[in-house]
Design a protein around this motif. Structure first.
Motif, short mmCIF file in Angstrom:
data_model
loop_
_atom_site.label_atom_id
_atom_site.label_comp_id
_atom_site.label_asym_id
_atom_site.label_seq_id
_atom_site.Cartn_x
_atom_site.Cartn_y
_atom_site.Cartn_z
N LYS A 129 0.83 -1.21 0.00
CA LYS A 129 0.00 0.00 0.00
C LYS A 129 0.87 1.26 0.00
CE LYS A 129 -3.67 -2.62 1.00
NZ LYS A 129 -4.91 -2.77 0.27
N MET A 130 2.03 1.14 0.60
CA MET A 130 2.91 2.31 0.64
C MET A 130 3.44 2.62 -0.75
SD MET A 130 5.02 2.22 4.17
CE MET A 130 4.86 3.93 4.66
N THR A 131 3.70 1.57 -1.47
CA THR A 131 4.19 1.75 -2.84
C THR A 131 3.12 2.46 -3.67
OG1 THR A 131 5.18 -0.41 -2.49
CG2 THR A 131 5.37 0.52 -4.69
N LEU A 132 1.90 2.06 -3.45
CA LEU A 132 0.77 2.65 -4.16
C LEU A 132 0.75 4.18 -3.99
CD1 LEU A 132 -2.08 1.92 -5.55
CD2 LEU A 132 -2.99 2.08 -3.25
N LEU A 133 1.10 4.62 -2.79
CA LEU A 133 1.06 6.07 -2.50
C LEU A 133 2.45 6.69 -2.53
CD1 LEU A 133 -1.65 5.79 0.18
CD2 LEU A 133 -1.79 7.31 -1.79
N GLY A 147 5.64 15.63 13.03
CA GLY A 147 6.70 16.16 12.20
C GLY A 147 6.50 15.88 10.72
N PHE A 148 5.32 15.34 10.34
CA PHE A 148 5.03 15.11 8.93
C PHE A 148 4.71 16.47 8.29
CE2 PHE A 148 3.33 10.46 8.76
CZ PHE A 148 4.29 10.06 9.68
N SER A 149 5.07 16.60 7.02
CA SER A 149 4.66 17.79 6.30
C SER A 149 3.15 17.68 6.04
CB SER A 149 5.40 17.87 4.97
OG SER A 149 4.94 16.84 4.13
N GLY A 150 2.56 18.80 5.62
CA GLY A 150 1.13 18.80 5.34
C GLY A 150 0.76 17.71 4.33
N GLY A 151 1.56 17.61 3.28
CA GLY A 151 1.29 16.62 2.24
C GLY A 151 1.45 15.20 2.75
N GLU A 152 2.47 14.99 3.59
CA GLU A 152 2.69 13.65 4.15
C GLU A 152 1.51 13.23 5.04
OE1 GLU A 152 7.54 13.13 4.48
OE2 GLU A 152 6.51 14.29 6.02
N LYS A 153 0.99 14.18 5.77
CA LYS A 153 -0.16 13.87 6.63
C LYS A 153 -1.35 13.42 5.80
CE LYS A 153 0.82 16.89 10.52
NZ LYS A 153 0.54 18.17 11.18
N LYS A 154 -1.60 14.15 4.72
CA LYS A 154 -2.75 13.81 3.87
C LYS A 154 -2.55 12.44 3.21
CE LYS A 154 -5.00 17.58 4.74
NZ LYS A 154 -5.78 18.51 3.94
N ARG A 155 -1.33 12.21 2.77
CA ARG A 155 -1.05 10.90 2.15
C ARG A 155 -1.16 9.78 3.18
NH1 ARG A 155 4.29 10.97 -1.28
NH2 ARG A 155 4.51 13.07 -0.48
N LYS A 184 -2.36 13.87 -7.55
CA LYS A 184 -2.55 12.72 -8.44
C LYS A 184 -2.32 11.41 -7.69
CE LYS A 184 -1.33 14.82 -12.87
NZ LYS A 184 -0.20 15.01 -13.79
N LEU A 185 -1.29 11.42 -6.84
CA LEU A 185 -1.01 10.22 -6.05
C LEU A 185 -2.17 9.86 -5.14
CD1 LEU A 185 2.69 10.54 -4.86
CD2 LEU A 185 1.64 8.56 -5.98
N VAL A 186 -2.69 10.88 -4.47
CA VAL A 186 -3.80 10.66 -3.56
C VAL A 186 -5.02 10.17 -4.33
CG1 VAL A 186 -5.51 11.94 -2.18
CG2 VAL A 186 -3.07 12.20 -1.69
N ALA A 187 -5.28 10.82 -5.46
CA ALA A 187 -6.43 10.43 -6.28
C ALA A 187 -6.27 8.99 -6.78
CB ALA A 187 -6.58 11.39 -7.45
N HIS A 188 -5.03 8.67 -7.15
CA HIS A 188 -4.72 7.32 -7.61
C HIS A 188 -5.01 6.32 -6.48
CE1 HIS A 188 -2.66 4.11 -9.62
NE2 HIS A 188 -1.74 4.03 -8.67
N LEU A 210 -11.88 16.70 -8.45
CA LEU A 210 -12.97 15.94 -9.05
C LEU A 210 -12.69 15.57 -10.51
CD1 LEU A 210 -15.90 17.88 -7.37
CD2 LEU A 210 -14.68 15.86 -6.54
N ASN A 211 -11.63 16.15 -11.07
CA ASN A 211 -11.17 15.67 -12.38
C ASN A 211 -10.58 14.28 -12.26
OD1 ASN A 211 -11.85 18.01 -13.71
ND2 ASN A 211 -9.85 18.97 -13.33
N TYR A 212 -10.03 14.01 -11.12
CA TYR A 212 -9.38 12.70 -10.90
C TYR A 212 -10.30 11.71 -10.20
CZ TYR A 212 -5.30 15.40 -12.20
OH TYR A 212 -4.43 16.19 -12.88
N ILE A 213 -11.01 12.22 -9.18
CA ILE A 213 -12.00 11.36 -8.52
C ILE A 213 -13.36 11.85 -9.01
CG2 ILE A 213 -12.88 10.53 -6.32
CD1 ILE A 213 -10.28 11.49 -5.01
N VAL A 214 -13.85 11.19 -10.01
CA VAL A 214 -15.08 11.70 -10.63
C VAL A 214 -16.30 11.28 -9.80
CG1 VAL A 214 -16.48 11.74 -12.72
CG2 VAL A 214 -13.98 11.60 -12.88
N PRO A 215 -17.05 12.25 -9.32
CA PRO A 215 -18.18 11.93 -8.44
C PRO A 215 -19.44 11.58 -9.22
CG PRO A 215 -17.96 14.31 -8.64
CD PRO A 215 -16.87 13.72 -9.50
#
Ligand SMILES: Nc1ncnc2c1ncn2[C@@H]1O[C@H](COP(=O)(O)OP(=O)(O)OP(=O)(O)O)[C@@H](O)[C@H]1O
Ligand SMILES: [Mg+2]
Lengths: 258, 380
Positions: A129-133, A147-155, A184-188, A210-215
């Motif tokens: 799963k880590m590879t996936l993200l 100590g995670f960056s904002g992006g790391e927290k979201k991922r 893109k990674l998160v959407a993936h 929503l371009n990536y996660i189409v609702p």
């Protein structure tokens, strides 16, 4: 039977009403996007669904798989398949990400009558799963979000979701603050989990996600109420004309738009 | 007879009933008993004992444990014994008055001890124990000391430990207090540190009904002293940690981190005094006391006491008192972790950095188990 049925939900914090009658039905496999100005109650709705006691439910009903969701503890909701990706993931110094996630996964597996995973099997599944993200494995040994960056927290939130495989995922602004590659990674990661049995409520300010996660549906929340619902084209419309086009006052948004 | 005279009277009977010892020791004991008789037990009017009422110890007519005989001590030990811990502390005087079996260890200069020196006190009978430990680490010597206190039933431990570390010596000390929940535990540790010595102590306090720990360290030029502490109290337990770090000479460094976890109707005291003497320039000292209070009824008194007489120094201190973070709790629960497990996980996490500083692997494992069990008890 729908997976989630929210009927006329009211919630307050202190003596202030924040959710003023929300109704929303989510069927299995559907993706619902919720948009709306700052302070409209999006996170409140997400947190109420996950069971945060800070918010008092003062009216209405929520059925999850036909059961009274509001009567369940937060942990029982998680064990029943609800997952909230926090807008602001919490830092927990002293608890390693690995220990945390293993405890979470095993609590959920136990509830579902599955065998607990040992350290070895856990690590194998987690690596995948880590590879996936595209996450650094070193994050596993670090304290949760500390100590995670904002992006790391979201991922990390999406990584947890990938490991816990919920039935209903609620993503609260998981895209905010991400650059396009991270987005893109998160959407993936999210799309990899989409399936006929998995539903999602995606809270966002931006059409770009929503371009990536189409609702399947888009709802607009304003002042504690859903004021408009539509298909994915509603998000595009909002991107064009802003909330003002819907007659919703949103000065912050207007200022923010260049 | 006044209550005080009665208390001293009980101790006099026990004092006189001790097995005879070598004349030098008899003398030492007698002088100490005299001192104790003059001082009596401290009351809460005494600033040093303001939050800790030792009346439950003073009231009871404690007996000596049976079969206590004094050991022979080498000349070197006799030169150092009872030279450091202040007899102005009545508990130290009392301990000295009942000196018998001294746990004495000498690490010769330049010697590196691979295995820890283990001093374990395991007691069972309803008596007063006055264990005494003396450790001499020579110049450039290196050693690890693990003192463990445990027992069953109700008893009174009154321990004194003196440590002398020579120039450039490295000493890593652990005090593990796992006394019975009905025990009274008073312990004084006096540490004399030589030039450039490096001393670390970890005080882990879990047991006891009423506990008082005094840690006093005197630093020299370029000495580095680290005082770590972790205290866990619940039920009606009371613990008082008093520390004194005395920067007597320039260029000394001290780091102090004490953490407490309080539950039930327990109470705790942290009093950390930092002295920087007039010529102790370039002293660098940091003191931190953090408390996690899990119940509404637990009480913590925390107080830094800085006496800074030099001007070119850096001294910082801070104390916090907090509850479990409700957001963190919710975050864990929202991932399926049950509330009580989440509570114990966060409680454990609070103590984690102190446990992580333990450098003896077996000890660390053992304490992790003790804490794990304790926090499950806390959580339910
Ligand atoms: N714990 C709280 N205490 C007081 N007010 C709160 C609390 N949580 C939310 N609110 C208020 O409730 C309203 C809705 O907040 P909420 O976080 O749900 O909005 P949101 O739609 O998620 O906004 P954003 O887009 O900025 O994330 C806001 O006015 C907010 O200030
Ligand atoms: Mg929000």
């Amino acid at each position: 039977m729908s997976l989630l049925e929210i009927k006329d939900l009211h919630a307050t914090v202190g003596d202030r009403e924040i959710l003023k009658g929300i109704s929303l039905t989510v069927d299995a496999g559907e993706v619902h996007a919720i948009m709306g100005p700052n302070g409209s109650g999006k996170s409140t709705l997400a947190q109420v669904l996950a069971g945060r006691e800070l918010y008092a439910v003062t009216g209405g009903q929520v059925l999850y798989q036909g059961q009274d969701l509001l009567a369940m503890s937060p942990e029982d909701r998680a064990r029943a398949g609800i997952f909230l990706a926090f807008q602001y993931p919490v830092e927990i110094p002293g608890v390693s990400n690995m220990y945390f996630l293993k405890a979470a996964l095993n609590a959920i597996r136990k509830q579902q009558g599955m065998e607990e995973l040992d350290a070895f099997d856990f690590l194998n599944m987690v690596r995948e799963k880590m590879t996936l993200l595209d996450m650094d494995q070193a994050l596993l040994n670090r304290p949760v979000n500390t100590g995670f960056s904002g992006g790391e927290k979201k991922r990390n939130e999406i990584f947890q979701m990938a490991v816990l495989e919920p039935k209903l995922a609620i993503l609260d602004e998981t895209d905010s603050g991400l650059d396009i590659d991270a987005l893109k990674l998160v959407a993936h990661g999210v799309n990899a989990l989409r399936g006929p049995e998995r539903s999602m409520i995606v809270v966002t300010h931006y059409q770009r996600l929503l371009n990536y996660i189409v609702p399947d549906y888009v709802h607009v929340l304003a002042e504690g109420r859903i004021v408009k619902s539509g298909g994915k084209e509603l998000a595009l419309e909002l991107e064009e004309s802003g909330y003002a086009g819907l007659g919703i006052a949103d000065e912050e948004e207007a200022v923010g738009k260049v | 007879m006044t209550a005080v005279a009665e208390q001293i009277g009980n101790w006099l009977a026990e004092f006189s009933g001790q097995a005879p010892a070598a004349p030098w020791l008899q003398e030492l004991r007698a002088a100490a008993f005299q001192r104790f008789s003059e001082l009596g037990f401290p009351t809460t009017h005494n600033e040093e004992w303001r939050f800790t009422n030792v009346a439950p110890i003073a009231r009871r007519p404690w007996r000596n444990p049976p079969g206590k005989s004094s050991s022979e001590l080498p000349e070197e030990a006799r030169r150092h014994l009872a030279q450091y811990a202040s007899q102005a502390n009545p508990f130290v005087a009392l301990n000295t008055a009942f000196l018998a079996d001294v746990a004495f260890f000498q690490v010769p200069r330049g010697t590196v001890l691979e295995k820890p020196i283990e001093v374990t006190h395991q007691v069972a009978s309803m008596a007063a124990y006055h264990p005494r430990t003396l450790i001499l680490a020579g110049a450039n010597a290196q050693c690890t000391i693990v003192e463990t206190f445990q027992g069953t039933g109700s008893y009174f431990t009154n321990a004194v430990t003196e440590i002398v570390a020579g120039e450039n010596a490295v000493v890593d000390h652990y005090k593990i207090q796992l006394e019975s929940r009905e025990a009274y535990h008073v312990a004084t540790m006096q540490v004399q540190l030589g030039r450039n010595a490096n001393f670390t102590t970890h005080s882990i306090s879990v047991g006891g009904a009423l506990v008082r720990n005094d840690v006093n360290a005197v630093l020299s030029d370029g000495t580095e002293a680290t005082l770590n502490g972790l205290y866990l109290v619940n039920g009606s337990q009371h613990i008082d940690n008093h520390t004194v770090i005395d920067h007597a000479k320039p260029h000394g460094t001290s780091h102090e981190l004490y953490k407490g976890i309080l539950d039930g109707k327990s109470s705790a005291v942290f009093n950390g005094r930092i002295i920087v003497r007039k010529d102790a320039q370039k002293t660098d000292s940091k003191q931190t006391n953090k408390n996690l209070v899990l119940s509404d009824e637990a009480v913590i008194d925390t107080k830094p006491e800085l006496q800074i007489l030099a001007d070119d120094v850096r001294c910082t201190h801070g104390a916090t008192i907090g509850q479990l973070d409700s957001e963190a709790l919710f975050y864990l629960q929202s991932r399926g972790i049950g509330k009580s497990d989440a509570r114990s996980l966060l409680t454990y996490a609070f103590a984690q950095d102190i446990i992580d500083r333990i450098k003896v692997p077996e000890l660390k494992d053992r304490l992790e188990k003790v804490l794990f069990e304790r926090f499950h008890e806390h959580a339910h």
